[in-house]
Motif scaffolding. Structure first.
Motif, PDB file in Angstrom:
ATOM      1  N   LEU A   1       1.637  -3.467  15.618  1.00 24.94           N
ATOM      2  CA  LEU A   1       0.611  -4.108  14.784  1.00 24.94           C
ATOM      3  C   LEU A   1      -0.139  -3.066  13.955  1.00 24.94           C
ATOM      4  O   LEU A   1      -0.392  -3.277  12.760  1.00 24.94           O
ATOM      5  CB  LEU A   1      -0.363  -4.899  15.657  1.00 24.94           C
ATOM      6  N   LEU A   2      -0.495  -1.941  14.565  1.00 19.91           N
ATOM      7  CA  LEU A   2      -1.205  -0.891  13.830  1.00 19.91           C
ATOM      8  C   LEU A   2      -0.343  -0.339  12.697  1.00 19.91           C
ATOM      9  O   LEU A   2      -0.849  -0.056  11.607  1.00 19.91           O
ATOM     10  CB  LEU A   2      -1.620   0.232  14.783  1.00 19.91           C
ATOM     11  N   SER A   3       0.953  -0.192  12.956  1.00 15.75           N
ATOM     12  CA  SER A   3       1.843   0.299  11.901  1.00 15.75           C
ATOM     13  C   SER A   3       1.933  -0.700  10.758  1.00 15.75           C
ATOM     14  O   SER A   3       1.961  -0.322   9.583  1.00 15.75           O
ATOM     15  CB  SER A   3       3.245   0.566  12.467  1.00 15.75           C
ATOM     16  N   LEU A   4       1.984  -1.980  11.097  1.00 16.95           N
ATOM     17  CA  LEU A   4       2.024  -3.025  10.066  1.00 16.95           C
ATOM     18  C   LEU A   4       0.769  -2.965   9.206  1.00 16.95           C
ATOM     19  O   LEU A   4       0.846  -3.024   7.967  1.00 16.95           O
ATOM     20  CB  LEU A   4       2.153  -4.392  10.729  1.00 16.95           C
ATOM     21  N   ILE A   5      -0.396  -2.841   9.840  1.00 16.46           N
ATOM     22  CA  ILE A   5      -1.665  -2.758   9.107  1.00 16.46           C
ATOM     23  C   ILE A   5      -1.710  -1.506   8.245  1.00 16.46           C
ATOM     24  O   ILE A   5      -2.151  -1.528   7.087  1.00 16.46           O
ATOM     25  CB  ILE A   5      -2.854  -2.789  10.080  1.00 16.46           C
ATOM     26  N   PHE A   6      -1.239  -0.377   8.806  1.00 19.79           N
ATOM     27  CA  PHE A   6      -1.240   0.883   8.067  1.00 19.79           C
ATOM     28  C   PHE A   6      -0.369   0.792   6.811  1.00 19.79           C
ATOM     29  O   PHE A   6      -0.770   1.240   5.728  1.00 19.79           O
ATOM     30  CB  PHE A   6      -0.738   2.022   8.957  1.00 19.79           C
ATOM     31  N   VAL A   7       0.810   0.210   6.938  1.00 20.21           N
ATOM     32  CA  VAL A   7       1.709   0.071   5.791  1.00 20.21           C
ATOM     33  C   VAL A   7       1.085  -0.827   4.731  1.00 20.21           C
ATOM     34  O   VAL A   7       1.105  -0.509   3.531  1.00 20.21           O
ATOM     35  CB  VAL A   7       3.081  -0.477   6.235  1.00 20.21           C
ATOM     36  N   ALA A   8       0.530  -1.968   5.155  1.00 21.85           N
ATOM     37  CA  ALA A   8      -0.085  -2.902   4.203  1.00 21.85           C
ATOM     38  C   ALA A   8      -1.257  -2.234   3.472  1.00 21.85           C
ATOM     39  O   ALA A   8      -1.393  -2.355   2.240  1.00 21.85           O
ATOM     40  CB  ALA A   8      -0.570  -4.151   4.932  1.00 21.85           C
ATOM     41  N   ALA A   9      -2.079  -1.496   4.218  1.00 20.21           N
ATOM     42  CA  ALA A   9      -3.220  -0.804   3.603  1.00 20.21           C
ATOM     43  C   ALA A   9      -2.746   0.269   2.626  1.00 20.21           C
ATOM     44  O   ALA A   9      -3.309   0.431   1.536  1.00 20.21           O
ATOM     45  CB  ALA A   9      -4.095  -0.178   4.697  1.00 20.21           C
TER      46      ALA A   9
END
Length: 293
Positions: A157-165
């Motif tokens: 989930l953190l990686s998904l958020i990081f990529v989107a940001a």
């Protein structure tokens, strides 16, 4: 935020120190049991953090040649260090370096990428092209993490958020030109929406494996006259199949999520045996369970 993309003084000394720290941190995350299958270990597998490092070097270089050399040197130091640190702690030892050639190829590719990428600073209409290539690669990771997260929530989930940001921040803060900002944001948003639709439409990611082999390590004997089922069907499906290569029966599983459930085995005479199954992202544990009498 704007200072990150053009206001840093990345000297050669600082570059080397940063490369060593990045390599050491990545090796640690690759070895740390608590980080396995989480966003923290993704830096050792996927590109999103390395894209950030590359962009920071590119946008803080004074010339395209400086950008190209600094990008290549950063990766020439950090990538082999990731494997070198792990060698004393791995069963594979120096054999770990069999995975390095792929990263070495990417490292060589960073020279032209760093050179071309520097022209994002020119603020011309074509300046969006180098960033667009990186945004597309990030969009691929976005889809991958979304798919992985559905199987192994909340891992990744953190990686998904990081990529989107990252996909939003890069066009907003790399460019001054409003049209370039808008074009970059459009590429990012369309790519993320497109990958989201494709990922959700194709169903859950699955982990396919052989759960049992007839008369294997657990000593379980079975054939196609036996019935198997997972106690909680949300974890996936199991099927008895015959393998021509080993000329024996297998119990194959398609797991849809991680967690713990129970496998039920029913013999032709109606007797039941039970097995506790713990499902991870790319492995499982199985032990026989005996109901209390």
């Amino acid at each position: 935020m704007k200072k990150l993309f053009g206001g840093l003084n990345i000297t050669w000394t600082r570059l080397v120190i940063a490369a060593v720290l990045a390599g050491a941190y990545t090796a640690l995350m690759a070895m740390l049991p608590a980080a396995k299958d989480t966003s923290f270990a993704d830096i050792s597998i996927t590109f999103e953090w390395w894209i950030l490092f590359g962009i920071l070097i590119i946008t803080n270089s004074k010339t395209p040649l400086e950008s190209a050399f600094k990008c290549m040197v950063f990766f020439l130091i950090s990538q082999p260090l990731v494997y070198l640190i792990q060698v004393p702690f791995s069963r594979m030892g120096w054999g770990l370096f069999k995975y390095y050639p792929t990263w070495f190829a990417w490292t060589m590719f960073t020279f032209p990428m760093g050179f071309i990428g520097w022209y994002m600073r020119k603020e011309k209409w074509w300046s969006i092209l180098p960033l667009a290539a990186m945004l597309i690669l990030l969009a691929y990771h976005f889809g991958t993490f979304l798919n992985e997260m559905r199987l192994d929530f909340p891992h990744h989930l953190l990686s998904l958020i990081f990529v989107a940001a990252s996909m939003i921040i890069y066009p907003l803060f790399i460019f001054e030109n409003r049209k370039l900002k808008l074009t970059g944001l459009t590429i990012s948003i369309v790519a993320m929406l497109g990958l989201s639709v494709i990922t959700l439409a194709t169903g859950r990611s699955t982990y396919n494996t052989t759960l049992l082999v007839n008369n294997g390590s657990l000593g379980v004997e079975f054939d196609d006259t036996y019935e198997f089922a997972l106690e909680d069907e949300k974890y996936g499906d199991v099927e008895v199949v015959y393998n021509d290569n080993i000329e024996d029966w297998l119990l194959n599983a398609s797991f849809k999520k991680t967690g713990s459930t129970r496998l039920i085995m029913i013999s032709p005479d109606g007797k039941k045996r039970y097995f506790n199954v713990t499902i991870y992202r790319d492995r499982y544990d199985i032990t026989e369970w005996y109901p209390e009498r």
